[in-house]
Design an enzyme around this catalytic site. Structure first.
Site, mmCIF file in Angstrom:
data_model
loop_
_atom_site.group_PDB
_atom_site.id
_atom_site.type_symbol
_atom_site.label_atom_id
_atom_site.label_comp_id
_atom_site.label_asym_id
_atom_site.label_seq_id
_atom_site.Cartn_x
_atom_site.Cartn_y
_atom_site.Cartn_z
ATOM 1 N N TYR A 157 108.594 -131.858 -28.218
ATOM 2 C CA TYR A 157 107.956 -130.377 -28.234
ATOM 3 C C TYR A 157 109.022 -129.619 -27.511
ATOM 4 O O TYR A 157 109.418 -128.308 -27.815
ATOM 5 C CB TYR A 157 106.531 -130.645 -27.805
ATOM 6 C CG TYR A 157 105.784 -129.307 -27.574
ATOM 7 C CD1 TYR A 157 105.200 -128.515 -28.460
ATOM 8 C CD2 TYR A 157 105.634 -128.831 -26.216
ATOM 9 C CE1 TYR A 157 104.721 -127.457 -28.210
ATOM 10 C CE2 TYR A 157 105.012 -128.032 -25.884
ATOM 11 C CZ TYR A 157 104.560 -127.168 -26.804
ATOM 12 O OH TYR A 157 103.863 -125.898 -26.534
ATOM 13 N N ARG A 202 93.910 -131.528 -24.965
ATOM 14 C CA ARG A 202 94.417 -131.317 -23.685
ATOM 15 C C ARG A 202 93.587 -131.772 -22.621
ATOM 16 O O ARG A 202 92.388 -131.819 -22.980
ATOM 17 C CB ARG A 202 95.255 -130.075 -23.347
ATOM 18 C CG ARG A 202 96.535 -130.005 -24.207
ATOM 19 C CD ARG A 202 97.389 -128.614 -24.354
ATOM 20 N NE ARG A 202 96.344 -128.018 -25.237
ATOM 21 C CZ ARG A 202 96.569 -126.645 -25.410
ATOM 22 N NH1 ARG A 202 97.576 -125.799 -24.596
ATOM 23 N NH2 ARG A 202 95.881 -125.809 -26.241
ATOM 24 N N LEU A 204 91.718 -130.460 -20.063
ATOM 25 C CA LEU A 204 90.250 -129.884 -19.932
ATOM 26 C C LEU A 204 89.336 -130.195 -21.048
ATOM 27 O O LEU A 204 88.180 -130.297 -20.775
ATOM 28 C CB LEU A 204 90.510 -128.349 -20.000
ATOM 29 C CG LEU A 204 89.199 -127.720 -19.366
ATOM 30 C CD1 LEU A 204 89.339 -127.351 -17.907
ATOM 31 C CD2 LEU A 204 88.792 -126.621 -20.243
ATOM 32 N N ALA A 205 89.740 -130.168 -22.334
ATOM 33 C CA ALA A 205 88.852 -130.376 -23.400
ATOM 34 C C ALA A 205 88.375 -131.996 -23.230
ATOM 35 O O ALA A 205 87.267 -132.285 -23.819
ATOM 36 C CB ALA A 205 89.568 -129.978 -24.671
ATOM 37 N N VAL A 220 95.309 -140.508 -16.244
ATOM 38 C CA VAL A 220 96.397 -141.168 -16.833
ATOM 39 C C VAL A 220 97.615 -141.086 -15.643
ATOM 40 O O VAL A 220 97.918 -140.263 -14.904
ATOM 41 C CB VAL A 220 97.241 -140.224 -17.839
ATOM 42 C CG1 VAL A 220 98.584 -140.707 -18.321
ATOM 43 C CG2 VAL A 220 96.238 -139.908 -19.201
ATOM 44 N N GLY A 222 97.465 -142.712 -12.737
ATOM 45 C CA GLY A 222 96.987 -142.502 -11.497
ATOM 46 C C GLY A 222 96.291 -141.027 -11.385
ATOM 47 O O GLY A 222 95.778 -140.770 -10.289
ATOM 48 N N GLY A 223 96.462 -140.028 -12.495
ATOM 49 C CA GLY A 223 95.916 -138.772 -12.142
ATOM 50 C C GLY A 223 96.833 -137.990 -10.920
ATOM 51 O O GLY A 223 96.276 -136.990 -10.298
ATOM 52 N N ASP A 312 105.805 -137.616 -18.631
ATOM 53 C CA ASP A 312 105.341 -136.644 -18.101
ATOM 54 C C ASP A 312 105.931 -135.621 -17.114
ATOM 55 O O ASP A 312 106.891 -136.007 -16.610
ATOM 56 C CB ASP A 312 103.947 -137.143 -17.261
ATOM 57 C CG ASP A 312 102.843 -136.209 -17.160
ATOM 58 O OD1 ASP A 312 102.888 -135.071 -17.694
ATOM 59 O OD2 ASP A 312 101.758 -136.564 -16.607
ATOM 60 N N SER A 313 105.511 -134.352 -16.971
ATOM 61 C CA SER A 313 106.046 -133.593 -15.937
ATOM 62 C C SER A 313 104.794 -133.861 -14.712
ATOM 63 O O SER A 313 103.834 -133.754 -15.064
ATOM 64 C CB SER A 313 105.961 -131.951 -16.248
ATOM 65 O OG SER A 313 105.987 -131.662 -17.525
HETATM 66 C C1 UGA Z 1 100.443 -129.413 -22.689
HETATM 67 C C2 UGA Z 1 101.450 -128.898 -23.689
HETATM 68 O O1 UGA Z 1 102.387 -129.755 -23.952
HETATM 69 C C3 UGA Z 1 102.412 -127.884 -23.164
HETATM 70 O O2 UGA Z 1 103.117 -127.361 -23.990
HETATM 71 C C4 UGA Z 1 101.451 -126.801 -22.799
HETATM 72 O O3 UGA Z 1 101.922 -125.425 -22.256
HETATM 73 C C5 UGA Z 1 100.436 -127.279 -21.807
HETATM 74 O O4 UGA Z 1 99.679 -128.381 -22.101
HETATM 75 C C6 UGA Z 1 99.194 -126.036 -21.412
HETATM 76 O O5 UGA Z 1 98.112 -126.397 -21.677
HETATM 77 O O6 UGA Z 1 99.903 -125.130 -21.092
HETATM 78 P P1 UGA Z 1 100.183 -130.821 -20.436
HETATM 79 O O7 UGA Z 1 99.925 -129.919 -19.166
HETATM 80 O O8 UGA Z 1 101.085 -132.197 -20.085
HETATM 81 O O9 UGA Z 1 100.971 -130.171 -21.531
HETATM 82 O O10 UGA Z 1 98.879 -131.126 -21.170
HETATM 83 P P2 UGA Z 1 97.688 -131.928 -21.085
HETATM 84 O O11 UGA Z 1 97.254 -132.850 -22.153
HETATM 85 O O12 UGA Z 1 96.637 -131.072 -20.690
HETATM 86 O O13 UGA Z 1 97.845 -133.019 -19.780
HETATM 87 C C7 UGA Z 1 97.983 -132.584 -18.363
HETATM 88 C C8 UGA Z 1 97.928 -133.562 -17.433
HETATM 89 O O14 UGA Z 1 96.780 -134.395 -17.450
HETATM 90 C C9 UGA Z 1 98.766 -134.672 -17.811
HETATM 91 O O15 UGA Z 1 99.539 -135.455 -16.520
HETATM 92 C C10 UGA Z 1 98.117 -135.918 -18.611
HETATM 93 O O16 UGA Z 1 98.714 -137.132 -18.500
HETATM 94 C C11 UGA Z 1 96.792 -135.627 -17.654
HETATM 95 N N1 UGA Z 1 95.978 -136.338 -18.433
HETATM 96 C C12 UGA Z 1 95.297 -135.596 -19.881
HETATM 97 C C13 UGA Z 1 94.571 -137.084 -18.240
HETATM 98 O O17 UGA Z 1 95.095 -137.669 -16.718
HETATM 99 N N2 UGA Z 1 93.753 -137.499 -18.785
HETATM 100 C C14 UGA Z 1 93.325 -136.909 -19.962
HETATM 101 O O18 UGA Z 1 92.263 -137.427 -20.507
HETATM 102 C C15 UGA Z 1 94.302 -135.971 -20.441
#
Ligand code: UGA
Length: 354
Positions: A157, A202, A204-205, A220, A222-223, A312-313
């Site tokens: 992506y 993502r 929040l949802a 994920v 360790g958060g 991950d970032s």
């Molecule tokens: C995603 C998209 O890939 C980006 O392009 C977008 O810009 C971004 O969301 C955004 O909303 O702006 P990311 O931040 O990695 O990127 O998306 P999430 O799936 O919301 O994950 C955020 C973090 O939470 C990650 O470290 C993920 O591993 C973690 N996570 C996610 C959890 O620990 N538990 C979950 O149930 C879901």
């Protein structure tokens, strides 16, 4: 109000008009301006209340259709929000993700370069790539961008998004602005798995869905990753600051054009474990129950949860100096307010569907 907002001859094309950000942008344009909107999407459930609005025209289509692309590029301002942007899909559907995030926006950019439309393209904060936990502020025109190996297909992506940015920036006759969203959140974000979508939305949802269902939040790896969550309403205010600056003058010398802008809120940076903690507390308050009745979060590995190729970032902290300097914009909604309004909406909207 700037006189441009009263100009009923302006039509803005919004691609991805039925999505999370598109639906808020549509509502705000109709409320704050006299403009008309040409909206394109495949799904209109978030904007049912607008379908008969006389200032709107909607089309069920996507950018894979050349004739649709030509039609969109006839309007003077084009906002492209269309994308597959759910991380759980980046591994299993990499070719579709790349087509949706490179091929289609590139052909729209070509058409806008020909027609002279102003293209506002939504990219992503993910173009900053595989950032480490000690990475600092991410600065649009300074920070180096580096991704994980090809085997880590999570980067399908971000590489497609970055290529699109480079393509747009390389088109000689295109009037363009790139927006890099940093974790926008608010009502209507993503979906509830099994109700109006499938897979993993993502964070929040996903956390909101688990809370409503009485299931543990999944942390994920360790958060420990950090994100800077931004209210979608602040993001819409950014768009108005951008419109105002972009419509104020002509292209030459206008600092709004040929720029990528971070849109984020560095004051709202937290780890995902802290996010879980805050959301459990707010949810307990909304429901009027003790926090002890909300299940404790559970740890999961990224590969186990999302599949092979997940990466991950670790930190995404936006510099917002450029948007402040050029547009006078700064996001202002604090994290607790953003989370409460998002969760209240989620509980009301999906409470009975769990
Ligand atoms: C995603 C998209 O890939 C980006 O392009 C977008 O810009 C971004 O969301 C955004 O909303 O702006 P990311 O931040 O990695 O990127 O998306 P999430 O799936 O919301 O994950 C955020 C973090 O939470 C990650 O470290 C993920 O591993 C973690 N996570 C996610 C959890 O620990 N538990 C979950 O149930 C879901």
């Amino acid at each position: 109000m700037n006189f441009q907002f009263n100009d009923s001859s302006i039509t803005v094309a919004i691609v991805g008009c039925g999505g999370f950000v598109g639906s808020h942008l549509l509502d705000a344009i109709l409320a704050r301006t006299q403009w008309r909107v040409f909206g394109v999407d495949l799904d209109f459930y978030r904007i049912q209340h607008r379908l008969n609005d006389e200032r709107c025209e909607f089309m069920v289509a996507d950018l894979a259709d050349r004739s649709v692309v030509e039609r969109i590029a006839k309007y003077p301002v084009v906002v492209n929000l269309a994308a597959i942007c759910t991380p759980s899909r980046y591994m299993a559907e990499a070719p579709e993700v790349i087509r949706s995030n490179y091929d289609h926006p590139a052909s729209l950019a070509d058409a806008c370069a020909k027609s002279g439309s102003w293209l506002i393209h939504f990219s992503t904060s993910e173009v900053y790539g595989r950032t480490s936990a000690d990475s600092g502020l991410l600065v649009e025109d300074e920070t180096s961008l580096s991704f994980g190996p090809v085997k880590a297909s999570r980067w399908s992506y971000a590489t497609a998004k970055l290529l699109t940015e480079r393509y747009i920036a390389g088109l000689k006759n295109l009037k363009w602005t790139v927006v890099r969203p940093f974790n926008f959140v608010g009502p209507y974000m993503d979906f509830m798995p099994g109700v109006d979508g499938s897979g993993i939305p993502r964070v929040l949802a996903n956390f909101s869905s688990a809370l409503v269902r009485g299931e543990p939040l999944k942390l994920v790896n360790g958060g420990v990753a950090r994100r800077s969550f931004t209210s979608v309403f602040d993001a819409i205010d950014f768009m108005f600051a951008l419109f105002e600056a972009g419509l104020a003058g002509n292209a030459s010398g206008n600092t709004t054009f040929s720029q990528a802008f971070n849109v984020g809120n560095p004051d709202n940076e937290i780890t995902i474990a802290e996010l879980a903690c805050k959301m459990r507390k707010i949810f307990a308050e909304i429901k009027g129950v003790s926090i002890d009745s909300i299940p404790e979060p559970e740890l999961v590995s990224g590969v186990e949860y999302y599949g092979e190729g997940y990466d991950d970032s670790m930190r995404r902290l936006p510099s917002v100096e450029k948007a402040e300097r050029l547009l006078g914009f700064r996001a202002k909604t604090p994290i607790d307010v953003v989370l409460r309004e998002s969760l209240e909406w989620f509980v009301k909207h999906y409470g009975a569907s769990s």
